[in-house]
Design a protein around this motif. Structure first.
Motif, PDB file in Angstrom:
ATOM      1  N   PRO A 109      28.470  40.505  34.584  1.00 56.76           N
ATOM      2  CA  PRO A 109      29.915  40.291  34.468  1.00 56.76           C
ATOM      3  C   PRO A 109      30.457  39.260  35.459  1.00 56.76           C
ATOM      4  CG  PRO A 109      29.436  42.485  35.337  1.00 56.76           C
ATOM      5  CD  PRO A 109      28.145  41.918  34.841  1.00 56.76           C
ATOM      6  N   LYS A 112      29.869  35.897  34.033  1.00 55.06           N
ATOM      7  CA  LYS A 112      30.741  35.652  32.881  1.00 55.06           C
ATOM      8  C   LYS A 112      32.171  35.320  33.287  1.00 55.06           C
ATOM      9  CE  LYS A 112      28.152  38.432  29.528  1.00 55.06           C
ATOM     10  NZ  LYS A 112      28.125  39.677  28.720  1.00 55.06           N
ATOM     11  N   VAL A 113      32.632  35.838  34.404  1.00 53.13           N
ATOM     12  CA  VAL A 113      34.031  35.619  34.789  1.00 53.13           C
ATOM     13  C   VAL A 113      34.214  34.363  35.632  1.00 53.13           C
ATOM     14  CG1 VAL A 113      34.125  36.888  36.999  1.00 53.13           C
ATOM     15  CG2 VAL A 113      36.106  36.909  35.455  1.00 53.13           C
ATOM     16  N   LEU A 117      37.498  31.465  35.499  1.00 57.54           N
ATOM     17  CA  LEU A 117      38.306  31.295  36.706  1.00 57.54           C
ATOM     18  C   LEU A 117      38.273  29.848  37.181  1.00 57.54           C
ATOM     19  CD1 LEU A 117      37.477  34.528  38.739  1.00 57.54           C
ATOM     20  CD2 LEU A 117      39.669  33.917  37.720  1.00 57.54           C
ATOM     21  N   VAL A 251      38.229  43.807  41.644  1.00 59.70           N
ATOM     22  CA  VAL A 251      37.712  43.662  40.286  1.00 59.70           C
ATOM     23  C   VAL A 251      36.600  44.689  40.112  1.00 59.70           C
ATOM     24  CG1 VAL A 251      36.793  42.081  38.564  1.00 59.70           C
ATOM     25  CG2 VAL A 251      38.300  41.214  40.379  1.00 59.70           C
ATOM     26  N   THR A 281      36.829  42.334  34.748  1.00 57.36           N
ATOM     27  CA  THR A 281      36.565  40.968  34.314  1.00 57.36           C
ATOM     28  C   THR A 281      37.082  40.700  32.909  1.00 57.36           C
ATOM     29  OG1 THR A 281      34.327  41.589  33.566  1.00 57.36           O
ATOM     30  CG2 THR A 281      34.563  40.723  35.813  1.00 57.36           C
ATOM     31  N   SER A 282      37.083  41.712  32.053  1.00 58.25           N
ATOM     32  CA  SER A 282      37.594  41.517  30.684  1.00 58.25           C
ATOM     33  C   SER A 282      39.065  41.110  30.710  1.00 58.25           C
ATOM     34  CB  SER A 282      37.405  42.800  29.854  1.00 58.25           C
ATOM     35  OG  SER A 282      36.036  43.096  29.675  1.00 58.25           O
ATOM     36  N   ILE A 284      40.608  39.591  33.137  1.00 56.82           N
ATOM     37  CA  ILE A 284      40.718  38.244  33.697  1.00 56.82           C
ATOM     38  C   ILE A 284      40.314  37.192  32.667  1.00 56.82           C
ATOM     39  CG2 ILE A 284      39.799  36.674  35.447  1.00 56.82           C
ATOM     40  CD1 ILE A 284      39.477  39.124  37.285  1.00 56.82           C
ATOM     41  N   ILE A 285      39.231  37.456  31.953  1.00 57.56           N
ATOM     42  CA  ILE A 285      38.757  36.500  30.944  1.00 57.56           C
ATOM     43  C   ILE A 285      39.769  36.345  29.824  1.00 57.56           C
ATOM     44  CG2 ILE A 285      37.000  36.104  29.179  1.00 57.56           C
ATOM     45  CD1 ILE A 285      34.994  37.449  31.153  1.00 57.56           C
ATOM     46  N   SER A 288      42.635  34.301  30.901  1.00 57.76           N
ATOM     47  CA  SER A 288      42.266  32.919  31.170  1.00 57.76           C
ATOM     48  C   SER A 288      42.003  32.117  29.897  1.00 57.76           C
ATOM     49  CB  SER A 288      41.018  32.862  32.055  1.00 57.76           C
ATOM     50  OG  SER A 288      41.232  33.551  33.269  1.00 57.76           O
TER      51      SER A 288
END
Length: 289
Positions: A109, A112-113, A117, A251, A281-282, A284-285, A288
């Motif tokens: 994760p 992935k994030v 970012l 996070v 992270t989900s 945030i993604i 974004s």
């Protein structure tokens, strides 16, 4: 029927407390947040609460709206935000040096994030143990003892294999684990990632640490935290930052610990209930994209 006194331990219900009935501004003229009845927490410090209390629209070119626990959404200024990734190093994660199943589960994760970012202009700060021989002479006894076992080993001692001296700068054990080292080097080349050494569990433990200097020099106010161990170096730095007035966001799915059950939960509880916010992270993604 007994009732809980109105001022009884106010943090206890914070994560699930009702939204405010009217907009409210916290802080002072220069350093403030504004909370709105919709659940928006505006951390950008871009607009004081107006007489009409109208909620400002998101400026997507410079701001992000990210859902957090407690039925809230935080609005952050991209140019004033940074991810602070702590101690995802070989010494703490590499299977040849220790068993850290939950820490290894954070790697995917995290990878992935980072990309989303970066694309939003959020700096990625890799904050890691990285000692010099001079610093070995000044580390306090409690910290020295904590990294020894049975009176043996400790900072600066040689590890088996080719891992080098324990948590010394440029030693293999002090490098980021596996694909994270490659990801950092990629970001360093692109100018998005910065490596910051620390010499205590907390990254902002004293006057003018490398991390605090970087944050102040670059005008960063909002920090997204992850790494290991949650209830040691991560929470130490998180609390340091909270004390110094930074906006602190944990996070959850890139934060782990080897401590017994309750260690991580306690960190997340306090992060959400009194020290800042918790997201994943989900969220945030999605924000974004």
């Amino acid at each position: 029927m007994s009732q809980v006194p109105i001022h009884d331990t106010p943090i206890l219900g914070m994560a699930t407390r009702p939204r405010v009935s009217k907009a409210i501004e916290y802080g002072n003229t220069a350093n403030f947040w504004v909370e709105y009845p919709s659940g928006l927490m505006d951390l950008t410090r871009s607009q004081h609460l107006t007489a009409s209390a109208v909620e400002p629209s998101l400026v997507s070119s410079t701001q992000l709206d990210i859902p957090v626990t407690g039925d809230r959404t935080i609005r952050v200024d991209k140019s004033k935000a940074a991810a602070v990734i702590i101690d995802m190093q070989n010494f703490f994660l590499h299977p040849e040096l220790r068993v850290h199943k939950t820490g290894l589960e954070c790697v995917d994760p995290l990878l992935k994030v980072i990309g989303p970012l970066r694309k939003q202009g959020v700096k990625i700060l890799w904050v890691n143990w990285g000692l010099t021989d001079q610093e070995l002479k000044t580390i306090p006894p409690a910290a020295v003892r904590g990294f020894m076992k049975g009176g043996f080993g400790g900072f600066g001692t040689e590890l088996p294999g080719n891992f080098g001296r324990l948590l010394m700068r440029n030693a293999r054990n002090a490098e980021l684990y596996g694909p994270l080292q490659e990801e950092y080097l990629k970001g360093q080349k692109e100018g998005t990632d910065v490596w910051i050494h620390k010499n205590r569990m907390g990254g902002i433990w004293g006057h003018q640490t490398a991390l605090d200097l970087y944050l102040k020099e670059n005008g960063i106010t909002t920090l997204f935290f992850g790494g290991v161990n949650a209830d040691q170096c991560v929470s130490g730095t998180f609390i340091d930052a909270y004390f110094q007035g930074y906006d602190c966001v944990m996070v959850e799915d890139i934060t782990a610990t080897t401590s017994p059950a309750g260690g991580l939960e306690n960190v997340l509880y306090n992060a959400a209930n009194s020290q800042g916010f918790v997201t994943n992270t989900s969220n945030i993604i999605s924000a974004s994209s």
